[in-house]
Design an enzyme around this catalytic site. Structure first.
Site, mmCIF file in Angstrom:
data_model
loop_
_atom_site.group_PDB
_atom_site.id
_atom_site.type_symbol
_atom_site.label_atom_id
_atom_site.label_comp_id
_atom_site.label_asym_id
_atom_site.label_seq_id
_atom_site.Cartn_x
_atom_site.Cartn_y
_atom_site.Cartn_z
ATOM 1 N N ASP A 198 12.361 -4.478 9.318
ATOM 2 C CA ASP A 198 11.949 -3.064 9.391
ATOM 3 C C ASP A 198 12.909 -2.303 10.269
ATOM 4 O O ASP A 198 12.718 -2.183 11.455
ATOM 5 C CB ASP A 198 10.513 -2.991 9.939
ATOM 6 C CG ASP A 198 9.970 -1.575 9.915
ATOM 7 O OD1 ASP A 198 10.623 -0.700 9.335
ATOM 8 O OD2 ASP A 198 8.913 -1.338 10.505
ATOM 9 N N GLU A 213 11.521 0.134 2.616
ATOM 10 C CA GLU A 213 10.769 -0.052 3.858
ATOM 11 C C GLU A 213 10.349 -1.500 4.059
ATOM 12 O O GLU A 213 10.643 -2.367 3.242
ATOM 13 C CB GLU A 213 9.517 0.836 3.827
ATOM 14 C CG GLU A 213 9.645 2.075 4.679
ATOM 15 C CD GLU A 213 9.811 1.769 6.160
ATOM 16 O OE1 GLU A 213 9.602 0.623 6.598
ATOM 17 O OE2 GLU A 213 10.161 2.702 6.896
ATOM 18 N N GLU A 216 12.475 7.071 12.220
ATOM 19 C CA GLU A 216 11.353 6.926 11.294
ATOM 20 C C GLU A 216 10.101 6.532 12.062
ATOM 21 O O GLU A 216 9.040 7.120 11.868
ATOM 22 C CB GLU A 216 11.676 5.863 10.242
ATOM 23 C CG GLU A 216 10.689 5.804 9.077
ATOM 24 C CD GLU A 216 9.509 4.847 9.309
ATOM 25 O OE1 GLU A 216 8.536 4.892 8.539
ATOM 26 O OE2 GLU A 216 9.557 4.075 10.279
ATOM 27 N N GLU A 217 10.255 5.559 12.949
ATOM 28 C CA GLU A 217 9.081 5.024 13.660
ATOM 29 C C GLU A 217 8.412 6.097 14.522
ATOM 30 O O GLU A 217 7.219 6.016 14.795
ATOM 31 C CB GLU A 217 9.492 3.826 14.531
ATOM 32 C CG GLU A 217 10.176 2.680 13.792
ATOM 33 C CD GLU A 217 9.246 1.902 12.868
ATOM 34 O OE1 GLU A 217 8.075 2.271 12.738
ATOM 35 O OE2 GLU A 217 9.724 0.925 12.262
ATOM 36 N N HIS A 267 15.940 3.160 7.381
ATOM 37 C CA HIS A 267 16.053 3.665 8.763
ATOM 38 C C HIS A 267 16.555 2.553 9.673
ATOM 39 O O HIS A 267 16.207 1.386 9.497
ATOM 40 C CB HIS A 267 14.733 4.266 9.248
ATOM 41 C CG HIS A 267 13.608 3.289 9.415
ATOM 42 N ND1 HIS A 267 13.396 2.610 10.588
ATOM 43 C CD2 HIS A 267 12.631 2.879 8.562
ATOM 44 C CE1 HIS A 267 12.319 1.843 10.450
ATOM 45 N NE2 HIS A 267 11.840 1.962 9.227
ATOM 46 N N HIS A 270 6.879 -5.327 13.489
ATOM 47 C CA HIS A 270 6.849 -4.602 14.773
ATOM 48 C C HIS A 270 6.736 -5.535 15.982
ATOM 49 O O HIS A 270 6.232 -5.130 17.026
ATOM 50 C CB HIS A 270 5.714 -3.558 14.795
ATOM 51 C CG HIS A 270 6.043 -2.346 13.969
ATOM 52 N ND1 HIS A 270 5.197 -1.265 13.841
ATOM 53 C CD2 HIS A 270 7.140 -2.044 13.240
ATOM 54 C CE1 HIS A 270 5.747 -0.355 13.049
ATOM 55 N NE2 HIS A 270 6.921 -0.811 12.677
HETATM 56 ZN ZN LIG Z 1 9.982 1.078 8.769
#
Ligand SMILES: [Zn+2]
Ligand SMILES: *[C@@H]1O[C@H](CO)[C@@H](O)[C@H](O)[C@H]1NC(C)=O
Ligand SMILES: *[C@@H]1O[C@H](CO)[C@@H](O)[C@H](O)[C@H]1NC(C)=O
Length: 352
Positions: free
Chosen positions: A194, A256, A229-230, A182, A332
């Site tokens: 990510d 991922e 996705e998030e 993603h 994140h």
């Molecule tokens: Zn991810």
């Protein structure tokens, strides 16, 4: 117990033991007892051995291969060639689904790169079909991620590339493999790991698998770059329940991250279908798996989820879930950018 002592217990007549024999018996058992005791020396050996095992494991855990360039025949996965697109996508900044950065800048960058690869791939026996999809839909999130809710989405984005043989039409192909990454990110993150590193990895796979001097690949590979996705796995859902290519997919690989670079870890597989795991172990250059992740994720203890669940539950296909897990504290955050990914992470992740 010595034979003498045994006889003595069974037969009272042996109770009367000559003095010199008594001493002999005592000595024997005393010596044996001393031999069975753990002394300081044993503990020292134990501690040193544990330290050696720990140091070797940490070293092996941290060691990554040297980033390589492409070889003459273009059969080698190359981190050096894969890097520029990773940096380009990461440098766009945070790419929340729905933002201009995600829906326009990232989508256009991916499309541009795919369109650059396409003419080269199509010089040989392969075709590379590139599409965008903007699905809308609704589905339920079970009591897992949060507390269970229904969710609806509108016009999320997917970029999809299908690599196959020029001599097959897609609707005649009955088995294809789906590989997913993603390009949307957490609102505070550049998404280097990510999940842009996985998107860069997929681009590199297309360059290697689509090499024009090679015979066509035996089964089509569908590369899904998904743009939501998030925000609860929306775009993967839109693809797997709506896109016409979904019918031929027999297995998937989800790429991922819950950290930044390092060794990619296979942490979920299935359901059932042992053959997928076997083919992973046979084919992958550096296999690295753990059952612990699967136990944690499927128990529902960990408050997160990946597109793996959508493909498994809504697509009813088996697959593998791989993730970069090193430096989990960067996940994140603004530190998850392409520059901070350890060199060699991509080279090691080669799944071609
Ligand atoms: Zn991810
Ligand atoms: C969906 O999004 C795309 C690009 O983000 C845009 O071009 C298109 O107009 C949108 N469609 C609708 C119905 O909103
Ligand atoms: C990674 O490799 C690049 C060159 O490819 C180099 O410029 C950079 O300094 C390296 N990063 C680290 C952390 O070694």
């Amino acid at each position: 117990m010595s034979r003498y002592a045994q006889a003595r217990r069974r037969n009272p007549r042996y109770r009367e033991i000559p003095k010199f024999l008594e001493e002999f018996v005592e000595d024997e058992s005393e010596k044996k007892r001393k031999n069975e005791e753990l002394t300081g020396k044993h503990w020292l050996i134990f501690i040193v051995a544990s330290c050696v095992v720990a140091i070797v494991s940490i070293y092996l855990q941290k060691s990554l291969p040297e980033p390589l360039g492409p070889n003459e025949e273009n059969t080698r996965f190359s981190e050096i060639r894969a890097k520029p697109i990773l940096h380009k996508l990461s440098n766009i900044g945070p790419k929340t689904s729905g933002s201009q950065a995600c829906e326009e800048d990232a989508v256009n960058t991916i499309l541009e790169e795919l369109n650059k690869i396409k003419p080269k791939v199509e010089l040989g026996e392969h075709s590379l079909e590139i599409q965008t999809q903007y699905p809308s839909g609704c589905f339920d999130i079970p009591r897992f991620d949060t507390d269970g809710f229904g969710i609806c989405y509108k016009n999320v984005s997917n970029v999809i590339a299908r690599l196959g043989s020029k001599h097959r039409k897609w609707h005649e192909e009955h088995s294809a493999v789906l590989i997913n990454c993603h390009y949307d990110t957490w609102p505070t993150s550049y998404g280097g790991s990510d999940d842009l590193i996985s998107c860069a990895l997929m681009m590199e796979l297309i360059r290697v698998l689509g090499e024009p001097r090679q015979p066509p690949i035996p089964h089509d590979v569908i590369f899904l770059f998904n743009g939501a996705e998030e925000s609860s796995l929306l775009a993967a859902h839109g693809f797997i329940v709506q896109h016409p290519w979904r019918h031929s997919i027999k297995a998937f690989i989800n790429l991922e991250a819950s950290g930044s670079g390092g060794k990619e870890l296979l942490f979920q597989a299935g359901p059932a279908n042992q053959w997928i795991l076997n083919s992973y172990l046979e084919a992958v250059v550096h296999p690295h798996c753990s059952v612990f992740g699967q136990e944690v994720f499927q128990s529902g203890v960990y408050p997160g989820d990946t597109d793996f669940r959508v493909f498994r539950d809504h697509g009813r296909i088996p697959g593998l879930d791989l993730a970069f897990v090193r430096n989990g504290y960067w996940w994140h955050t603004e530190f998850d950018s392409a520059e901070l990914i350890t060199n060699g992470s991509l080279q090691r992740a080669d799944i071609s």
